[in-house]
Write a protein that holds these residues in place. Structure first.
Motif, short mmCIF file in Angstrom:
data_model
loop_
_atom_site.label_atom_id
_atom_site.label_comp_id
_atom_site.label_asym_id
_atom_site.label_seq_id
_atom_site.Cartn_x
_atom_site.Cartn_y
_atom_site.Cartn_z
N SER B 40 0.84 -1.21 0.00
CA SER B 40 0.00 0.00 0.00
C SER B 40 0.87 1.25 0.00
CB SER B 40 -0.97 -0.02 1.18
OG SER B 40 -0.26 0.09 2.39
N VAL B 41 2.05 1.18 0.67
CA VAL B 41 2.96 2.32 0.62
C VAL B 41 3.41 2.56 -0.81
CG1 VAL B 41 5.12 3.25 1.47
CG2 VAL B 41 3.76 1.79 2.94
N THR B 42 3.85 1.48 -1.46
CA THR B 42 4.32 1.59 -2.84
C THR B 42 3.24 2.17 -3.73
OG1 THR B 42 5.38 -0.50 -2.30
CG2 THR B 42 5.63 0.32 -4.56
N ALA B 43 2.03 1.61 -3.61
CA ALA B 43 0.94 2.06 -4.48
C ALA B 43 0.65 3.53 -4.25
CB ALA B 43 -0.31 1.22 -4.21
N VAL C 35 13.90 12.57 6.71
CA VAL C 35 13.69 12.24 8.12
C VAL C 35 12.49 11.32 8.27
CG1 VAL C 35 13.21 13.20 10.39
CG2 VAL C 35 14.74 14.39 8.85
N TYR C 36 11.40 11.67 7.55
CA TYR C 36 10.20 10.84 7.61
C TYR C 36 10.52 9.40 7.21
CZ TYR C 36 5.56 9.03 6.46
OH TYR C 36 4.43 8.25 6.40
N ALA C 46 4.49 1.52 14.62
CA ALA C 46 3.94 2.68 15.33
C ALA C 46 3.42 3.72 14.34
CB ALA C 46 5.00 3.29 16.23
N PHE C 47 4.13 3.93 13.23
CA PHE C 47 3.67 4.89 12.22
C PHE C 47 2.35 4.44 11.64
CE2 PHE C 47 6.75 8.21 10.59
CZ PHE C 47 7.44 8.30 11.78
N PRO C 196 -0.89 11.27 1.29
CA PRO C 196 -0.85 9.82 1.50
C PRO C 196 0.09 9.42 2.64
CG PRO C 196 0.30 10.38 -0.52
CD PRO C 196 -0.38 11.62 -0.05
N LEU C 197 1.22 10.13 2.79
CA LEU C 197 2.20 9.69 3.78
C LEU C 197 1.65 9.79 5.20
CD1 LEU C 197 5.59 11.06 2.44
CD2 LEU C 197 4.77 8.72 2.49
N PHE C 198 0.80 10.80 5.45
CA PHE C 198 0.30 10.92 6.82
C PHE C 198 -1.10 10.34 6.99
CE2 PHE C 198 3.67 14.11 7.16
CZ PHE C 198 4.25 13.65 8.33
#
Lengths: 467, 94, 202
Positions: B40-43, C35-36, C46-47, C196-198
């Protein structure tokens, strides 16, 4: 001098010398003056932005100086602001860090301005392939300024956030990683060394052919090595961290990359020597400084390889060996190149010539003093004398005394040189338009140049005299 | 460097780009709501890259800009990824 | 034409200068993305869990808002190039409005987090563990810096609007509008990755 004062001294010395003097030294002083002339333009492309950059520079200096005199006392972390100490110390870190941030902003704007100027304002016929080498070096420097400075900007902001909000980015107690701080810091600060030395190399590449009275040997190779240093130099940062607890994979990768960056530097030295070979050499003060540069830079460069290889670095890391290496490159290298540039271009900037005898005496005193001051540090470092300690063991006494005497000689040399330059600029005999028979464009305008440099923009389409 | 007349992007093109961006947003939300594990990270990142490319090419006119801008922009991205890669040389093998 | 004298205006050069500045902005955020990525790698679980704390809906709404505003600012440039100054001003007004709505949402979102005791250095956060501290530290730092850029972008757009009213930006002289627009797109660009990252990856 107590330990705390000593810590403040080396910290503030580092911050001021690195961020205020050495990084902007050559590009801001000689770049602003000669970059437009050398490409046949009347000014840089964004004059107002240039002025803003100057105001930011002054503001940055004032901010750094504030840290000295306000509550808490002068910062004591070393110019690297290593976490976690940098957000734990009670000394006055905030203005120092903020000042460095502002100076970084100023540096970015200068780089941006120069790159755009070089792309958009070259005179007709001035192509990238025949641009003066000093301009090329400023170009490479500009890109490093743009690519590296933002990283330290955000890192310093994180340190500030850390100090006031206790976020924990670099605090092991909260799950942060101090080694990551070192990564981020050196991602900027190693390329910053190339911001310092590339313009110096550019100056040398102008001076040597002028006084050898022949064209530069291997123009293309020098251009390529300039850009190679700019690119590869960006990816070698972690060789500052061999003893910080990095993975072994990272250690050998960065060691390899560090050795790679030595190649283009060596190419340049080779080309300078080859330019002098069978040249019709005219010994003048700028050339003497340039030769001094080459000598000191070579010593600094070779000892850099000692530090680049992991095994020896573990032995000499954080000893005065590093101090000596760094000063050979930056003070002996960039400092000499700055003086070379000053003696080379002073007649152009002020229209007057300095006293050649005293300039030579000044150089000789500087050169002797420099080596007496810093060479013992190599030996001391190899014997294990750590840096940034305010005291030393009895066995290091003699060489430290030698080093101190060297510093007095060095200071005398610098004073003679600077006084002589100032006197020359004020009262020296008229220098004329082209005292060195130089072939770049700045020698085609009167000394000092008129406010807009050129009445008519030069057209180089039919000539080949640009370099 | 071409200094001809500036390229004018049509309103309809811009609207279509926005449409695609919204569709991609919807796609990334739905993909990440099903559990694909590490994928899901990759996508999500791939879709984000696609969106960024659209914004760059059309909204920011990079598609119609000089070669210099295209090359130097690519250089920024490449440098950034190399820096991440080299940093991970430390963290992956520690 | 290769050369430009001082009197001549060089729009291509201002655009190049703006892009170079955008590069530095990208790398500024790039530092935080490094850093992220490192801390996500160190605290994957945890993330993952902390991400579920964030309100997806607000994130989606703000994404749509920013994407739309990016289009409207691009349209304002098209309108200017076509000589339609009224439409151009209208589009800038819509953009500024959308930017303000984004900030308002952000304000409430942050407010709720603060109410729950989720803010840097809070006692509650310290109990949660290292991964959560890092996640929320980065969340506040990155969205905070982003919000700061929104404020700067809005200021630029307001100045642009004033200049258009005064006739200093015209259909034959719109470099400032174009560069202001580029800055606004940059803000959008960063958000495309922050979102998306957060909010999403959990």
């Amino acid at each position: 001098m107590g330990p705390q004062t000593y810590n403040s001294f080396f910290t503030v010395h580092g911050i001021i010398m690195i961020f205020v003097i050495v990084i902007p030294g050559l590009p801001a002083v000689f770049g602003n003056f000669f970059l437009p002339i050398m490409i046949g333009a009347r000014d840089v492309i964004f004059p107002k932005l240039n002025l803003l950059s100057w105001y930011l520079y002054v503001l940055g200096i004032l901010t750094v100086l504030t840290s000295l005199f306000t509550f808490g006392g002068a910062p004591d972390t070393g110019w690297t602001f290593y976490a976690p100490y940098s957000f734990k110390t009670t000394t006055n870190m905030f203005p120092a860090v903020l000042g460095a941030f502002i100076l970084g902003f100023s540096s970015i704007l200068t780089g941006l301005n120069f790159i755009t100027t070089i792309h958009r304002m070259r005179a007709p016929g001035m192509k990238f392939s025949n641009m003066p080498l000093f301009v090329w070096s400023i170009y490479g420097t500009g890109w490093i300024q743009l690519f590296a400075t933002p990283i330290v900007g955000i890192t310093l902001m994180m340190v500030i956030a850390e100090r006031f909000l206790h976020i924990g980015f670099f605090d092991p107690a909260l799950g942060g990683d101090p080694v990551l701080y070192q990564h981020l810091f050196w991602i900027y600060s190693h390329p910053a060394v190339y911001i310092m030395i590339l313009p110096a190399m550019g100056v040398i590449s102008e001076i040597i052919p002028t006084f050898a009275r022949k064209g530069i040997f291997g123009y293309n190779a020098i251009v390529a090595s300039t850009m190679a240093i700019a690119v590869v130099g960006y990816f070698v940062w972690a060789h500052h961290m061999f003893t910080s607890g990095m993975s072994t994979t990272a250690q050998f990768t960065f060691s390899l990359l560090t050795f790679l960056v030595a190649i283009p530097s060596a190419i340049k030295v080779f080309n300078w020597v080859a330019t002098l070979y069978k040249g019709s050499i005219r010994i003048e003060v700028p050339l003497i400084w340039a030769l001094g540069f080459m000598f000191l830079f070579m010593i600094g460069g070779f000892t850099g390889l000692f530090l680049g290889s992991v095994a020896t670095d573990v032995h000499v890391h954080n000893t005065s060996f590093v101090v000596a290496h760094f000063h050979y490159i930056i003070f002996g290298g960039m400092g000499s190149a700055f003086m070379a540039a000053a003696h080379y271009w002073l007649p152009k900037m002020y229209g007057r010539m300095y006293n050649k005898f005293w300039a030579t005496v000044g150089w000789a005193t500087f050169f002797i003093g420099f080596n007496v001051l810093y060479f013992p540090m190599f030996i001391l470092g190899y014997q294990g004398m750590p840096r940034r300690y305010y005291d030393y063991l009895g066995q290091f006494h003699n060489l430290n005394v030698v080093s101190t005497i060297g510093s007095w000689i060095l200071a005398t040399g610098l004073i003679i040189t600077i006084v002589n330059l100032i006197r020359g600029a004020r009262n020296g005999p008229k220098a004329g338009m082209n005292p060195w028979e130089g072939r770049t464009l700045e020698w085609t305008v009167p000394s000092p140049p008129p406010p807009e440099n050129f009445d008519v923009i030069p057209d180089l389409t039919s000539t080949s005299t640009a370099h | 460097m071409s200094e001809g007349k500036a390229h004018i992007t049509n309103y309809s093109t811009l609207a279509m780009v926005l449409g695609s961006l919204l569709v991609l947003t919807w796609a990334t939300v739905s993909i990440t709501s099903i559990n694909l594990g590490p994928w899901s990270v990759t996508a999500a990142l791939l879709i984000a890259l696609l969106k960024a490319t659209l914004v760059l090419l059309y909204f920011m006119h990079l598609k119609f800009d000089s070669k210099l801008l295209k090359i130097s922009f690519t250089a920024v991205i490449v440098v950034f990824f190399l820096v991440i890669l080299l940093t991970f040389f430390d963290y992956l093998f520690r | 034409m290769e050369t430009i004298t001082n009197v001549h205006r060089d729009d291509e050069a201002s655009k190049l200068g703006m892009w170079l500045f955008i590069f530095t902005e990208i790398l500024l955020f790039g530092g935080l993305f490094i850093v992220y990525s490192i801390y996500r790698f160190n605290n994957a679980v945890a993330f993952h869990l902390a991400g579920e704390e964030l309100n997806d809906t607000i994130g989606i709404i703000n994404t749509v808002i920013l994407l739309t505003s990016s289009m409207t600012v691009a349209m304002s440039l098209t309108a200017m190039q076509k000589g339609n100054i009224r439409l151009c001003l209208g589009m800038i007004a819509v953009t500024v409005l959308l930017g303000l709505v984004f900030l308002t949402n952000k304000y409430f979102e942050w407010g709720i987090k603060f109410e729950h005791g989720l803010y840097p250095g809070s006692a509650f956060l310290k109990e949660l563990g290292h991964g959560d501290i890092m996640f929320f530290g980065l969340y506040f730092m990155m969205t905070g810096l982003h919000a700061l850029h929104i404020i700067v972008g809005l200021t630029i757009l307001v100045v642009v609007a004033v200049f258009i009213r005064k006739g200093r930006i015209r259909p034959d002289k719109y470099a400032f509008l174009e560069n202001g627009g580029l800055y606004w797109h940059l803000v959008d660009l960063i958000w495309i990755f922050l979102f998306p990252l957060f909010y999403l990856i959990h």
